[in-house]
Structure formats: structure tokens, C-alpha cells
Design an enzyme around this catalytic site. Structure first.
Site, short mmCIF file in Angstrom:
data_model
loop_
_atom_site.label_atom_id
_atom_site.label_comp_id
_atom_site.label_asym_id
_atom_site.label_seq_id
_atom_site.Cartn_x
_atom_site.Cartn_y
_atom_site.Cartn_z
N CYS A 18 -0.45 -3.77 1.85
CA CYS A 18 -1.82 -3.43 2.19
C CYS A 18 -2.81 -4.13 1.81
O CYS A 18 -4.08 -3.82 2.18
CB CYS A 18 -2.04 -1.90 1.29
SG CYS A 18 -0.77 -1.11 1.72
N SER A 73 13.68 6.39 4.44
CA SER A 73 13.47 7.37 3.74
C SER A 73 12.76 8.36 4.74
O SER A 73 12.01 8.16 5.71
CB SER A 73 12.78 7.51 2.65
OG SER A 73 12.00 8.47 2.19
N CYS A 89 6.42 4.60 3.67
CA CYS A 89 4.82 4.78 3.54
C CYS A 89 4.11 4.08 4.27
O CYS A 89 3.02 4.63 4.35
CB CYS A 89 4.69 3.96 2.02
SG CYS A 89 5.55 4.12 0.14
N LYS A 114 -3.12 4.03 9.55
CA LYS A 114 -3.53 5.81 8.83
C LYS A 114 -4.04 6.11 10.14
O LYS A 114 -3.83 7.46 9.91
CB LYS A 114 -4.25 4.67 7.68
CG LYS A 114 -3.52 4.58 6.71
CD LYS A 114 -2.36 5.56 6.74
CE LYS A 114 -1.23 4.88 5.37
NZ LYS A 114 -0.53 5.62 4.81
#
Lengths: 590, 183
Positions: A514, A330, A310, A369
Site C-alpha cells: 500500500c 480468506s 485485504c 478502494k
């Protein structure tokens, strides 16, 4: 432990042997100003090169003033932290530092948050008597981070974060004397270096030398274009920290006000990255169970442990440092990118808008991001799934720019259908949260039984590396958790050496996860702030009626109307990705 | 808000996501024997990151200079970031990333040589060869460096070319020294 008696500013105190004068003073409420010194004490993070000399104090009987951040207490010491001699020295030191610093505070991105500026105010600096040459260096803009080295005061905090804490090794002090700068190897641009864009250098930089690339103006342009439908997603950790920018207590949840503010800024739909966090659990959890089942059936081609994917800083880190292990993480995209992919297909079709006229904005606690949404593999014919990503800090500035009275806003709800989420989606913001969310769903899917207790307390905490064994109804699963890339490297070295006994590992690049991201409000070294943000995230989870991703009605509908099953062909195309080896080596490929 | 439904956002049979990383160009490649040589030097210091300066020292005496790709191999062997290796290389003036000329010229600027006019001699070399201190002539023949005392103060001002020492050099003699090596 031996105790040392000493006197600081006429106060007789007793502290443990080995304590620095600075820490001893702070323990007893005496504030010595600092500049290069930085610590997140209980997380084991400290920078004390003793270089700036702002923290000098007078020790009676010694000829020279001593830097209090690196001088240890001694029995019977008498210390003066604020007498005239000390104050004069401190002011001279600061004047000299500022004499090689630009005077563009009016337009500096760090203005108001700048520790150098605060210090100049605190010490009452009104003019700089020293005139001379100023060092200049080219500005370096990467997809996420801007280096404006003219504003660097060589405190080395970024270097400490990049090397000791994150073990990324992108930054080092180079050259000497007046020519010294902090830079990547061979003075290459950050973009060409092994930088992961985790942004931890930005979060500790005392000045405007390291800042994020600001995308607010791109968003304003999109919002003022009538041909565009502009939608926004907000990451879990933003709601636990945004309030700080408006003077609220750290750890205040502002979810409802955040939604209201985004609506007033003009976004057509206000959605939640927590929704796509739930989606991530469906895909990643399914992948995890498949790997476990195949592994137990004796399939040796399947790789364990499975690693979460993630965190884009973490993805960059393993692409750079572990190119031989690209099949371990993943393949699930991050929640930000899953949101973008679903928004520009499923949702765009629902509202009848072509993807090129739909602008997807994300509010993230993160600087990586920004890079992630620009990656080529997340574009269709050049159109990105997520158009712009801005940080919690940028959003706060945007809200202030629009003259929205944040504190006075009512609580509002997210829009449907990409705004509905479970408590599992919320806890993605904390270290340990992704794997806890995955366990909630994977347990029920694997065992077919209902979880007695939803909270997996053993997976929580702020320690850098944690581990727990979770009982999946007779199947013990070893879970590893790392936050901070240096800790991640330790677990990855075990995987590479074949000595790892974990089935699954969750990794977040930033200390605390985060909530401590590179795009969050500056914590200025106060780890209590991180703790409160973490607690707020768990509170939000507890308040939710639905707390498991697979029970989120919008997720169930998304699969029945559009995707089919987790891991289906369509899911794979939209929600999974692949990784690329990015060699750390500058020129050599052995 | 438009209500039309067919906007062709649905993915077709072919998955439309096919982006990849831009190709990274490998600029310089060290030959295998050179890499082996660096590996051997690092091994002789047990690949200990604390020995970085010694490793750099020995590598420079082997190669004459420390180009980026050599620093890269050292960083890999000592398991430290190449940025840190470069940090040390760029800090110490002894280390150089520019190859030395075939005939490295060193002008002594120590006290004795300096008072006897070595600065004028340095200027003369710079003028004749059209290069600055630390640079190498385009044909790779000469490079100029400064040093502090070779222990031959009686011969001041002193110039070294390679291992050979020239004493009592005058600005007029500079041309002659260069000519000697230019044949």
C-alpha cells in the site's frame, strides 16, 4: 563485467558495458530530460519505448541525434547532452507533442504534478508554432479512474504497468498514426474491461490522461450538512506518505498532524483503519488456524493455501483471472469495509445515530478502494458501509484547500473506540505486513505461548516474491508473499496447478504494498521514496505499546460487547464476504 | 449529538448484506465448431503469442473477418490480453472486424490504375452501393475495399470482384458490373 570509457559533456567517465547513455549520464550527475522513459530500477520496472525523443543527445561522428534512453554506451564515445543542436531538437520535439495537447492546465487535475508541464517550463516553451488538428476521444469515467485520452502523449507507461508489471491486460495501444490511443479491447469502457483499479497506470502517467475520480466535493457536501454525522478512517500507508505533499522528507511519519488536520476539516470523529486491520487479523487469523487444523486432521475439503483478501485490487484480479479459485482467499472483508460495517452498527448505536445519517469516509493510498466501497455486497438497503473513499493525494489537496497549515499542526490522537490500534495494524501498509501481523496473533493463539520476538524480519523486504518458513512451535508453516499483480499471478498459477506448497500467501496489488499504492503522492520513479515509506511504517510499529492485534483493548471490548467470538454468526455477517467470478472474456463463456 | 440508543442499526437474525454483481449479458456466442476451428489454427502455430499476426491472418481467411468474440478465443489460446489482440487487429488495415460482402469488390489504386482514373471508379461504386470503403451493403451482398496493384497494369484501371478481374473499367461500366451480380 567489461567497463566502457566514454565522454559525456566533457566529463570522462567509465561505466559497465550495456549501460544506456541516459543511465551513464545520471550515474555521474548529468541530467538528461525524459518523458516517455520511466523506471523503478531496483524493482525491475522500466519503460523505454524510445518514442518521445525528448532525451536525444548528440554523439560525435553520428549524423542523427540518438535517443539516450535506448542507446548503449560504446568505447570512446563522445556525447553532448545539452549543446545548441540538442536543445533546439528537444524543443521542437516538445512543441510538436504539445501541439496535440489541450491547453486546460488551469483546471487539469494533474497541474503542478504534470511531467509535460514541468518539461515545458524547463525547456522554456512560450508558444506553439504548429497549428493543426487535435486528436479527440471520449472521456471514460469508471468507479475509480478517469481516462481523458486527449491528454495522452502515448508514452506507453500505463500499458507497461498494466501488461508487464501487473499482467492485468486492460490497456493496449490501438489504431495507428494520428488515430492511436491507449484503450481497452474494442474501445470498451474501463469499467467493462478486466481493469482491477489498482491505479498503477495513474501513478506513472506523466500527464492528466489518467487520474482518480475525485470525491472531495461529496465529502464537503456531507460535512456541510448539519443532519449528518461524518466520521473518517485513515489507512496505515497514508501517514507514511502524506507529508511529502507538504514538502516533508519522504518517510516522515505524520500520524498526529494527520489526525489534527482531519479534525480541523470538520470530521466529527477521527478514527483509524489500523483498528479494523487488527479486527481483520482476528477474523482472518482465526479462519487461517481453522483451515490449518482441519487440514491437519485430514479434512480434504479444506483449501490451502489461504490467501489474504485485504487488497481490493487483488480481489478484482482474482475474480477476473482465477474464477476457479474463489474459495482459496480468506472470506474476511478488507479493513476498510470491516471498519464501515462496525461503524454503521456498533458505533452508530453507541452514539445513537441511524446509519443513513452517518457518513463514513476513508482516506486510502489506493484507487481500488473507491470501487470497493461502491460494491453492492457492502451496502444495506442501498446505503453503503463506507460512503466515500479519497486518496492520500486528494486529502492533501483538501487540506490545502481549507488553508490548514499542515506543518504547524500539533500532534493529536485518534478518537475512541475505533481509533485504537496495535503495531500489527500499522504494518498492513507494507508488503509482508499483513502476514506478519497475522503470524503475531496466530502464533500466540495456536501455541498458547508468548512470542519471544515480535518482528518477523524474514517476511520483510521489497522483492516481488518472497517466502519464509515460520516455526509455530514445531509446526513449520510456509509463507509466500507477493507484491505487484504479475508476481501474484505466478503464485496463483502454482496454486491452480497444485504445485504450491505454501500454507498462506499474502498478496498486495501494488509494488511495495500500500505504501506504493495508486493513490499515494507521485514518486516519479524514485524507488528510494518507497523504501523510506516502508521504514516509516515499521518505525510506527516499534513505537506502539501494543503490537499484537489480539491485545488491542478496543478489539477485545468489541468482541465482548458486540460480536462474541471471531467467526461468530454476527462476525460472519458483518466482517466476511464472498467473491464473484468476473470472466475476463468479453463475450465467450465456454 | 443525539443520545437515543435504539436506532435499529443492530443486525437482525437475517444478515442484511445480500448484494451481488449485476448480471453480465453474453452478447454473442460462437458455435462449438467455430471455436474448435480457431483452436485448431492456434494449435497449428503452437499457441505461440509471437505468431499472433499469422494466427489472425489464417483466422481471417477462414471467417472472412475478425469479430470481437473470435479475437477473444485467440487471446485465450495464446494466453495474451484480448486488448493486445485488438491492438494488432486495429493497427493493420488488412485486418477487418466487418464481415465482407458476398461479392467483395476491390478497386486497384496502384500507380498505373490511379493515373488511368481508378479514383473516379471508386467514387462511382461508393455512389451506386451507398457505402464507404471498408463497409458492406445492408443486404450483405457487396463490400468495397481498395488494393495496391494486382499485377495487371496493362489492363488498368482494374477492379476485382471476388477472384474475378475486370480490366479497363470505365465509370459507366460500374453499373453493369454491379448488375451482373445483382441477379
Amino acid at each position: 563485467m567489461e567497463m566502457i570509457k566514454l565522454t559525456i559533456d566533457n566529463k570522462k567517465i567509465e561505466v559497465a558495458e550495456g549501460t544506456t547513455i541516459l543511465k551513464a549520464a545520471r550515474q555521474f550527475g548529468i541530467d538528461i530530460p525524459t518523458l516517455c522513459h520511466f523506471e523503478l530500477g531496483d524493482m525491475g520496472i522500466e519503460n523505454k519505448p524510445g518514442g518521445c525523443r525528448i532525451c536525444v543527445v548528440e554523439i560525435e561522428g553520428r549524423r542523427n541525434l540518438a535517443p539516450s534512453c535506448i542507446t548503449e554506451v560504446q568505447e570512446g564515445m563522445v556525447v553532448n547532452t545539452h549543446n545548441i543542436r540538442v536543445i533546439n531538437a528537444r524543443r521542437t520535439v516538445l512543441e510538436l507533442i504539445i501541439s496535440d495537447h489541450p491547453f486546460d492546465c488551469l483546471v487539469c487535475a494533474k497541474s503542478g504534478q504534470c511531467e509535460l508541464q514541468h518539461l515545458a517550463t524547463q525547456l522554456g516553451i512560450r508558444e506553439i508554432p504548429y497549428k493543426g488538428e487535435q486528436s479527440t476521444y471520449r472521456k471514460d469515467t469508471s468507479p475509480s479512474i478517469i481516462r481523458d485520452i486527449d491528454k495522452c502523449i502515448l508514452c506507453r507507461r500505463c500499458e507497461m504497468m498494466c501488461n508487464q508489471v501487473q499482467t492485468v491486460g486492460a490497456l493496449s495501444a490501438i489504431n495507428r498514426g494520428f488515430m492511436s490511443v491507449v484503450a481497452p479491447a474494442f474501445e470498451m469502457n474501463l469499467e467493462d474491461s478486466p481493469c482491477t483499479y489498482c491505479g498503477q497506470c495513474v501513478s506513472v502517467c506523466p500527464t492528466g490522461a489518467l487520474t482518480e475520480v475525485d470525491h472531495t466535493n461529496d465529502i464537503i457536501r456531507a460535512l456541510s450538512d448539519p443532519s449528518k454525522t461524518v466520521i473518517v478512517q485513515t489507512a496505515p500507508a497514508v501517514r507514511a506518505a502524506l507529508g511529502e505533499e507538504f514538502g516533508m522528507e519522504p518517510g516522515t511519519l505524520v500520524t498526529g498532524k494527520l489526525v489534527a488536520a482531519l479534525r480541523r476539516l470538520g470530521f466529527d470523529y477521527v478514527f483509524d483503519t489500523d483498528f479494523s486491520a487488527d479486527l481483520t487479523i482476528m477474523e482472518e487469523g482465526t479462519e487461517f488456524l481453522n483451515r490449518i487444523k482441519r487440514h491437519m486432521a485430514g479434512d480434504t475439503s479444506v483449501r490451502l493455501p489461504i490467501l489474504t483478501s485485504c487488497c481490493p485490487g487483488w480481489v478484482n484480479f482474482f475474480e477476473h483471472n482465477f474464477p476457479d479459485l474463489l474459495d482459496v482467499p480468506s472470506t474476511a472483508k478488507s479493513p476498510q469495509q470491516m471498519f464501515g460495517a462496525i461503524a454503521k452498527t456498533y458505533f452508530a448505536d453507541k452514539i445513537g445515530v441511524n446509519r443513513n445519517d452517518l457518513v463514513v469516509v476513508s482516506i486510502m493510498p489506493c484507487l481500488a478502494k473507491k470501487y470497493e466501497c461502491q460494491r453492492n455486497e457492502f451496502k444495506v438497503n442501498g446505503n453503503p458501509d463506507v460512503d466515500y473513499s479519497i486518496s492520500t493525494r486528494e486529502l492533501a489537496a483538501f487540506i490545502k484547500l481549507a488553508n490548514i497549515d499542515f506543518l504547524d499542526l500539533p500532534d493529536e490522537d485518534f478518537d475512541d473506540p475505533l481509533g485504537e490500534s496495535s503495531g500489527a495494524g500499522v504494518i498492513f501498509g507494507n508488503t509482508g505486513g499483513v502476514i506478519e501481523a497475522a503470524c503475531r496473533t496466530a502464533y500466540e493463539l495456536y501455541t498458547g505461548k508468548k512470542l519471544e520476538k515480535i518482528e518477523f524480519e524474514e517476511l520483510r523486504g521489497l522483492e516481488g516474491i518472497r517466502s519464509a518458513t515460520i516455526d509455530f512451535d514445531g509446526l513449520p508453516l510456509n509463507i509466500g508473499i507477493a507484491n505487484g499483480l504479475g508476481n501474484a499471478r505466478k503464485l496463483l498459477d502454482e496454486v491452480r496447478a497444485g504445485t504450491s506448497n505454501y500454507h498462506a500467501i499474502e498478496i498486495m496489488a501494488c509494488p511495495g504494498g500500500c505504501i506504493g499504492g495508486g493513490g499515494q503522492p507521485y514518486h516519479h520513479g524514485n524507488s528510494e521514496i518507497l523504501r523510506r515509506r516502508a521504514a516509516a511504517i515499521y518505525t510506527e510499529d516499534e513505537r506502539k505499546t501494543i503490537r499484537k492485534s489480539h491485545e488491542n483493548p478496543s478489539i477485545i471490548r468489541l468482541y465482548s460487547e458486540f460480536l462474541g467470538e471471531p467467526g461468530s454468526k454476527k462476525s460472519h455477517c458483518l466482517l466476511h464476504t464472498h467473491y464473484f467470478p468476473k470472466s475476463n472474456e468479453v463475450t465467450i463463456h465456454r | 449529538m443525539s443520545t437515543k440508543t435504539n436506532t435499529e442499526n443492530h443486525i437482525a437474525n437475517e444478515c442484511p448484506y445480500n448484494g451481488s454483481l449485476p448480471e453480465v449479458e453474453v452478447k454473442i456466442k460462437l458455435t462449438a465448431d467455430k471455436i474448435e476451428k480457431i483452436d485448431a489454427i492456434c494449435r497449428s502455430f503452437d499457441n505461440d503469442p509471437g505468431e499472433l499476426i499469422n494466427v489472425l491472418h489464417e483466422t481471417q481467411s477462414e471467417f472472412g473477418y475478425l469479430p470481437a468474440e473470435v479475437q477473444d478465443v485467440i487471446a485465450q489460446n495464446l494466453r495474451i490480453p484480448v486488448a493486445q489482440v485488438y491492438g494488432v487487429v486495429s493497427f493493420y488495415s488488412f485486418f477487418t472486424m466487418t464481415p465482407k460482402g458476398e461479392h467483395p469488390i476491390s478497386i486497384c489504386l496502384g500507380t498505373a490504375c490511379y493515373v488511368r482514373g481508378s479514383e473516379k471508379i471508386l467514387e462511382e461504386f461508393k455512389k451506386e452501393l451507398k457505402i464507404e470503403v471498408g463497409e458492406t451493403t445492408p443486404d450483405g451482398k457487396f463490400s468495397i475495399n481498395c488494393l495496391r496493384c494486382v499485377g495487371a497494369c496493362g489492363l488498368a484501371p482494374v477492379v476485382m470482384v471476388g477472384e474475378r478481374v475486370f480490366g479497363r473499367v470505365s465509370p459507366e461500366g460500374v453499373k453493369q458490373i454491379i448488375a451482373e451480380y445483382n441477379n
